[in-house]
Design a protein around this motif. Structure first.
Motif, PDB file in Angstrom:
ATOM      1  N   LYS A  76       0.820  -1.206   0.000  1.00 20.30           N
ATOM      2  CA  LYS A  76       0.000   0.000   0.000  1.00 20.30           C
ATOM      3  C   LYS A  76       0.855   1.257   0.000  1.00 20.30           C
ATOM      4  O   LYS A  76       0.338   2.362  -0.029  1.00 20.30           O
ATOM      5  CB  LYS A  76      -0.900   0.023   1.249  1.00 20.30           C
ATOM      6  CG  LYS A  76      -1.890  -1.094   1.328  1.00 20.30           C
ATOM      7  CD  LYS A  76      -2.989  -0.793   0.368  1.00 20.30           C
ATOM      8  CE  LYS A  76      -4.107  -1.798   0.487  1.00 20.30           C
ATOM      9  NZ  LYS A  76      -5.191  -1.422  -0.425  1.00 20.30           N
ATOM     10  N   GLU A 122      -8.581  -4.535   5.036  1.00 20.40           N
ATOM     11  CA  GLU A 122      -8.287  -4.527   3.602  1.00 20.40           C
ATOM     12  C   GLU A 122      -9.453  -5.123   2.825  1.00 20.40           C
ATOM     13  O   GLU A 122      -9.917  -4.554   1.838  1.00 20.40           O
ATOM     14  CB  GLU A 122      -6.990  -5.291   3.323  1.00 20.40           C
ATOM     15  CG  GLU A 122      -6.685  -5.526   1.862  1.00 20.40           C
ATOM     16  CD  GLU A 122      -6.395  -4.250   1.068  1.00 20.40           C
ATOM     17  OE1 GLU A 122      -6.139  -4.381  -0.140  1.00 20.40           O
ATOM     18  OE2 GLU A 122      -6.432  -3.134   1.608  1.00 20.40           O
ATOM     19  N   LEU A 154      -8.927  -0.165   4.805  1.00 21.42           N
ATOM     20  CA  LEU A 154      -7.511   0.024   5.104  1.00 21.42           C
ATOM     21  C   LEU A 154      -6.957   1.276   4.434  1.00 21.42           C
ATOM     22  O   LEU A 154      -6.216   2.041   5.050  1.00 21.42           O
ATOM     23  CB  LEU A 154      -6.694  -1.203   4.716  1.00 21.42           C
ATOM     24  CG  LEU A 154      -5.208  -1.162   5.063  1.00 21.42           C
ATOM     25  CD1 LEU A 154      -4.983  -0.905   6.551  1.00 21.42           C
ATOM     26  CD2 LEU A 154      -4.524  -2.445   4.626  1.00 21.42           C
TER      27      LEU A 154
END
Length: 73
Positions: free
Chosen positions: A9, A57, A62
């Motif tokens: 990420k 997620e 998230l």
């Protein structure tokens, strides 16, 4: 797995080796109320362990927690 997910990420990951610093273990336990590792914090927010991180997620939460812009398909 948690580190890989967060790094994918683009999040900066700081790993604290509590096995080498007993005071850090005590602090982690105080802040999280848990004794297992990993315990994941985003800033001051306690996420939990990897399963909780993965649930965020999977639920699409998230990115927001990490302060990332959502992408459109």
């Amino acid at each position: 797995m948690a580190r890989r997910l967060l790094e994918s990420k683009g999040a900066e990951v700081q790993i604290m080796r509590i096995d080498r610093q007993p005071q850090l273990r005590l602090e982690m336990e105080r802040l999280s109320g848990r004794h297992t590792v990993p315990q994941i914090f985003v800033g001051d927010h306690h996420v939990g362990g990897y399963m909780e991180l993965a649930q965020l997620e999977h639920g699409g939460e998230l990115d927001s927690l990490l302060g990332l812009q959502g992408t459109t398909a």
